[in-house]
Design a protein around this motif. Structure first.
Motif, PDB file in Angstrom:
ATOM      1  N   SER A  71      10.455   2.603  -0.126  1.00 26.84           N
ATOM      2  CA  SER A  71      11.742   3.143  -0.589  1.00 26.84           C
ATOM      3  C   SER A  71      12.048   4.507   0.028  1.00 26.84           C
ATOM      4  CB  SER A  71      11.780   3.227  -2.115  1.00 26.84           C
ATOM      5  OG  SER A  71      10.845   4.176  -2.587  1.00 26.84           O
ATOM      6  N   ASP A  72      11.040   5.195   0.557  1.00 26.63           N
ATOM      7  CA  ASP A  72      11.282   6.455   1.268  1.00 26.63           C
ATOM      8  C   ASP A  72      11.767   6.207   2.693  1.00 26.63           C
ATOM      9  OD1 ASP A  72      10.412   7.932  -0.925  1.00 26.63           O
ATOM     10  OD2 ASP A  72       8.371   8.115  -0.166  1.00 26.63           O
ATOM     11  N   LEU A  73      11.467   5.023   3.223  1.00 23.49           N
ATOM     12  CA  LEU A  73      11.809   4.698   4.612  1.00 23.49           C
ATOM     13  C   LEU A  73      13.085   3.881   4.746  1.00 23.49           C
ATOM     14  CD1 LEU A  73       8.208   3.645   5.705  1.00 23.49           C
ATOM     15  CD2 LEU A  73       9.360   5.800   6.240  1.00 23.49           C
ATOM     16  N   ILE A  74      13.318   2.978   3.818  1.00 20.93           N
ATOM     17  CA  ILE A  74      14.470   2.077   3.861  1.00 20.93           C
ATOM     18  C   ILE A  74      15.450   2.573   2.794  1.00 20.93           C
ATOM     19  CG2 ILE A  74      15.254  -0.323   3.762  1.00 20.93           C
ATOM     20  CD1 ILE A  74      13.180   0.175   5.997  1.00 20.93           C
ATOM     21  N   PRO A  75      16.586   3.108   3.196  1.00 21.44           N
ATOM     22  CA  PRO A  75      17.440   3.863   2.275  1.00 21.44           C
ATOM     23  C   PRO A  75      17.865   3.156   0.984  1.00 21.44           C
ATOM     24  CG  PRO A  75      18.195   4.155   4.519  1.00 21.44           C
ATOM     25  CD  PRO A  75      17.114   3.111   4.551  1.00 21.44           C
ATOM     26  N   LEU A  76      18.111   1.871   0.989  1.00 22.27           N
ATOM     27  CA  LEU A  76      18.642   1.219  -0.201  1.00 22.27           C
ATOM     28  C   LEU A  76      17.607   0.403  -0.966  1.00 22.27           C
ATOM     29  CD1 LEU A  76      22.148   0.221   1.193  1.00 22.27           C
ATOM     30  CD2 LEU A  76      21.496   2.260  -0.085  1.00 22.27           C
ATOM     31  N   CYS A  77      16.330   0.603  -0.655  1.00 20.13           N
ATOM     32  CA  CYS A  77      15.257  -0.062  -1.398  1.00 20.13           C
ATOM     33  C   CYS A  77      14.932   0.726  -2.653  1.00 20.13           C
ATOM     34  CB  CYS A  77      13.991  -0.160  -0.549  1.00 20.13           C
ATOM     35  SG  CYS A  77      14.028  -1.463   0.667  1.00 20.13           S
ATOM     36  N   HIS A  78      14.686  -0.005  -3.740  1.00 15.27           N
ATOM     37  CA  HIS A  78      14.251   0.625  -4.981  1.00 15.27           C
ATOM     38  C   HIS A  78      12.776   0.986  -4.887  1.00 15.27           C
ATOM     39  CE1 HIS A  78      17.784  -0.317  -7.453  1.00 15.27           C
ATOM     40  NE2 HIS A  78      17.864  -1.437  -6.757  1.00 15.27           N
ATOM     41  N   PRO A  79      12.380   2.123  -5.457  1.00 17.45           N
ATOM     42  CA  PRO A  79      10.936   2.368  -5.588  1.00 17.45           C
ATOM     43  C   PRO A  79      10.403   1.421  -6.662  1.00 17.45           C
ATOM     44  CG  PRO A  79      12.209   4.165  -6.569  1.00 17.45           C
ATOM     45  CD  PRO A  79      13.190   3.220  -5.950  1.00 17.45           C
ATOM     46  N   ILE A  80       9.366   0.697  -6.334  1.00 17.78           N
ATOM     47  CA  ILE A  80       8.849  -0.282  -7.300  1.00 17.78           C
ATOM     48  C   ILE A  80       7.348  -0.117  -7.470  1.00 17.78           C
ATOM     49  CG2 ILE A  80      10.696  -1.967  -6.898  1.00 17.78           C
ATOM     50  CD1 ILE A  80       8.805  -3.540  -5.160  1.00 17.78           C
ATOM     51  N   PRO A  81       6.849  -0.441  -8.658  1.00 13.21           N
ATOM     52  CA  PRO A  81       5.400  -0.366  -8.872  1.00 13.21           C
ATOM     53  C   PRO A  81       4.719  -1.606  -8.281  1.00 13.21           C
ATOM     54  CG  PRO A  81       6.504  -1.047 -10.886  1.00 13.21           C
ATOM     55  CD  PRO A  81       7.577  -0.774  -9.876  1.00 13.21           C
ATOM     56  N   LEU A  82       3.940  -1.401  -7.269  1.00 12.76           N
ATOM     57  CA  LEU A  82       3.233  -2.512  -6.639  1.00 12.76           C
ATOM     58  C   LEU A  82       1.954  -2.796  -7.413  1.00 12.76           C
ATOM     59  CD1 LEU A  82       3.745  -1.393  -2.958  1.00 12.76           C
ATOM     60  CD2 LEU A  82       4.807  -3.363  -4.070  1.00 12.76           C
ATOM     61  N   THR A  83       1.700  -4.057  -7.672  1.00  8.59           N
ATOM     62  CA  THR A  83       0.471  -4.439  -8.357  1.00  8.59           C
ATOM     63  C   THR A  83      -0.606  -4.855  -7.369  1.00  8.59           C
ATOM     64  OG1 THR A  83       1.292  -6.697  -8.653  1.00  8.59           O
ATOM     65  CG2 THR A  83       1.676  -5.135 -10.460  1.00  8.59           C
ATOM     66  N   LYS A  84      -0.195  -5.192  -6.145  1.00  8.50           N
ATOM     67  CA  LYS A  84      -1.162  -5.581  -5.117  1.00  8.50           C
ATOM     68  C   LYS A  84      -0.519  -5.411  -3.752  1.00  8.50           C
ATOM     69  CE  LYS A  84      -3.730  -9.437  -3.164  1.00  8.50           C
ATOM     70  NZ  LYS A  84      -4.051 -10.860  -3.223  1.00  8.50           N
ATOM     71  N   VAL A  85      -1.300  -4.917  -2.812  1.00  3.08           N
ATOM     72  CA  VAL A  85      -0.929  -4.919  -1.392  1.00  3.08           C
ATOM     73  C   VAL A  85      -2.195  -5.223  -0.627  1.00  3.08           C
ATOM     74  CG1 VAL A  85      -0.035  -3.631   0.576  1.00  3.08           C
ATOM     75  CG2 VAL A  85       0.884  -3.170  -1.696  1.00  3.08           C
ATOM     76  N   SER A  86      -2.132  -6.211   0.260  1.00  5.65           N
ATOM     77  CA  SER A  86      -3.272  -6.492   1.131  1.00  5.65           C
ATOM     78  C   SER A  86      -2.771  -6.685   2.553  1.00  5.65           C
ATOM     79  CB  SER A  86      -4.040  -7.727   0.655  1.00  5.65           C
ATOM     80  OG  SER A  86      -3.235  -8.880   0.724  1.00  5.65           O
ATOM     81  N   VAL A  87      -3.614  -6.310   3.494  1.00  5.91           N
ATOM     82  CA  VAL A  87      -3.298  -6.442   4.916  1.00  5.91           C
ATOM     83  C   VAL A  87      -4.494  -7.122   5.573  1.00  5.91           C
ATOM     84  CG1 VAL A  87      -2.771  -5.220   7.047  1.00  5.91           C
ATOM     85  CG2 VAL A  87      -1.839  -4.376   4.878  1.00  5.91           C
ATOM     86  N   ASP A  88      -4.249  -8.298   6.142  1.00  4.64           N
ATOM     87  CA  ASP A  88      -5.295  -9.061   6.821  1.00  4.64           C
ATOM     88  C   ASP A  88      -4.978  -9.110   8.309  1.00  4.64           C
ATOM     89  OD1 ASP A  88      -6.723  -9.827   4.416  1.00  4.64           O
ATOM     90  OD2 ASP A  88      -4.987 -11.084   3.978  1.00  4.64           O
ATOM     91  N   ILE A  89      -5.976  -8.834   9.117  1.00  2.00           N
ATOM     92  CA  ILE A  89      -5.808  -8.759  10.566  1.00  2.00           C
ATOM     93  C   ILE A  89      -6.803  -9.701  11.213  1.00  2.00           C
ATOM     94  CG2 ILE A  89      -5.840  -7.235  12.574  1.00  2.00           C
ATOM     95  CD1 ILE A  89      -5.429  -4.889  10.499  1.00  2.00           C
ATOM     96  N   GLU A  90      -6.292 -10.583  12.083  1.00  3.70           N
ATOM     97  CA  GLU A  90      -7.155 -11.558  12.752  1.00  3.70           C
ATOM     98  C   GLU A  90      -6.778 -11.690  14.219  1.00  3.70           C
ATOM     99  OE1 GLU A  90      -6.554 -15.235  10.717  1.00  3.70           O
ATOM    100  OE2 GLU A  90      -7.738 -14.649   8.986  1.00  3.70           O
ATOM    101  N   ALA A  91      -7.773 -11.963  15.052  1.00  6.00           N
ATOM    102  CA  ALA A  91      -7.489 -12.304  16.440  1.00  6.00           C
ATOM    103  C   ALA A  91      -6.788 -13.660  16.460  1.00  6.00           C
ATOM    104  CB  ALA A  91      -8.776 -12.365  17.251  1.00  6.00           C
ATOM    105  N   ASP A  92      -5.840 -13.788  17.346  1.00  5.24           N
ATOM    106  CA  ASP A  92      -5.086 -15.034  17.517  1.00  5.24           C
ATOM    107  C   ASP A  92      -5.257 -15.436  18.975  1.00  5.24           C
ATOM    108  OD1 ASP A  92      -3.318 -17.132  17.461  1.00  5.24           O
ATOM    109  OD2 ASP A  92      -1.567 -15.943  16.907  1.00  5.24           O
ATOM    110  N   GLY A  93      -6.381 -16.056  19.270  1.00  6.98           N
ATOM    111  CA  GLY A  93      -6.729 -16.341  20.655  1.00  6.98           C
ATOM    112  C   GLY A  93      -7.260 -15.072  21.307  1.00  6.98           C
ATOM    113  N   ALA A  94      -7.368 -15.101  22.615  1.00  2.65           N
ATOM    114  CA  ALA A  94      -7.961 -13.976  23.342  1.00  2.65           C
ATOM    115  C   ALA A  94      -6.992 -12.827  23.555  1.00  2.65           C
ATOM    116  CB  ALA A  94      -8.487 -14.456  24.694  1.00  2.65           C
ATOM    117  N   THR A  95      -5.676 -13.110  23.475  1.00  4.81           N
ATOM    118  CA  THR A  95      -4.705 -12.077  23.857  1.00  4.81           C
ATOM    119  C   THR A  95      -3.691 -11.746  22.765  1.00  4.81           C
ATOM    120  OG1 THR A  95      -3.267 -13.726  24.876  1.00  4.81           O
ATOM    121  CG2 THR A  95      -4.896 -12.642  26.315  1.00  4.81           C
ATOM    122  N   ALA A  96      -4.020 -12.009  21.522  1.00  4.28           N
ATOM    123  CA  ALA A  96      -3.089 -11.672  20.447  1.00  4.28           C
ATOM    124  C   ALA A  96      -3.833 -11.361  19.156  1.00  4.28           C
ATOM    125  CB  ALA A  96      -2.092 -12.807  20.215  1.00  4.28           C
ATOM    126  N   ILE A  97      -3.163 -10.609  18.318  1.00  5.33           N
ATOM    127  CA  ILE A  97      -3.650 -10.269  16.980  1.00  5.33           C
ATOM    128  C   ILE A  97      -2.513 -10.548  16.013  1.00  5.33           C
ATOM    129  CG2 ILE A  97      -4.392  -8.389  15.458  1.00  5.33           C
ATOM    130  CD1 ILE A  97      -5.562  -7.034  17.991  1.00  5.33           C
TER     131      ILE A  97
END
Length: 158
Positions: A71-97
């Motif tokens: 909400s600090d970055l996107i002007p019209l987004c409401h600040p909301i209480p997040l109950t969960k945030v996860s970020v998963d990162i995986e290789a996608d073949g030899a030349t991508a993530i």
């Protein structure tokens, strides 16, 4: 069915949407971002071989922090209480993530933007961590994969 842009008032002016009368529901969104790079770059990122340190850990934390600041970055987004945030990162073949970010809340508005900002920021962080060895990396495919909850119902990218 006529779709109306909810962030515009009757005069066409931008405004924040009134969510006061919306039902409180469990809401979830999953977004992705993808980085293409040289195989050696993907290997260095995924294997922890960068001089700046553990790029995966830094990108995960950056994505989580970004979701909390949406909400600090996107002007019209409401600040909301997040109950969960996860970020998963995986290789996608030899030349991508591929990065998948999940955001959840129980509230009156959705978390699509939080998931998108998390995925985007994690990708930008990986770029920053590895740019010394590969400035030609490309960030692509930033999109919403799925969302659930709220009046508009569920969405899943085909």
């Amino acid at each position: 069915m006529t779709n109306r842009l909810t962030h515009l008032n009757d005069r066409g002016e931008a405004h924040i949407v009134d969510i006061g009368d919306k039902a409180v529901t469990k809401r979830r969104a999953v977004a992705q971002a993808r980085i293409t790079a040289e195989a050696a770059t993907v290997s260095a990122i995924m294997g922890g071989g960068l001089k700046k340190g553990d790029a995966l850990a830094v990108a995960r934390i950056a994505g989580i922090m970004a979701a909390k600041k949406t909400s600090d970055l996107i002007p019209l987004c409401h600040p909301i209480p997040l109950t969960k945030v996860s970020v998963d990162i995986e290789a996608d073949g030899a030349t991508a993530i591929t990065i998948h970010a999940t955001a959840e809340t129980t509230g009156q508005t959705g978390v699509e933007m939080e998931a998108l900002v998390a995925a985007s920021t994690a990708a930008l962080t990986l770029y920053d961590m590895a740019k010394a060895i590969d400035r030609a990396m490309t960030i692509t495919d930033i999109c919403l994969l799925e969302k659930s909850g709220g009046k508009s119902g569920d969405f899943a990218r085909p």
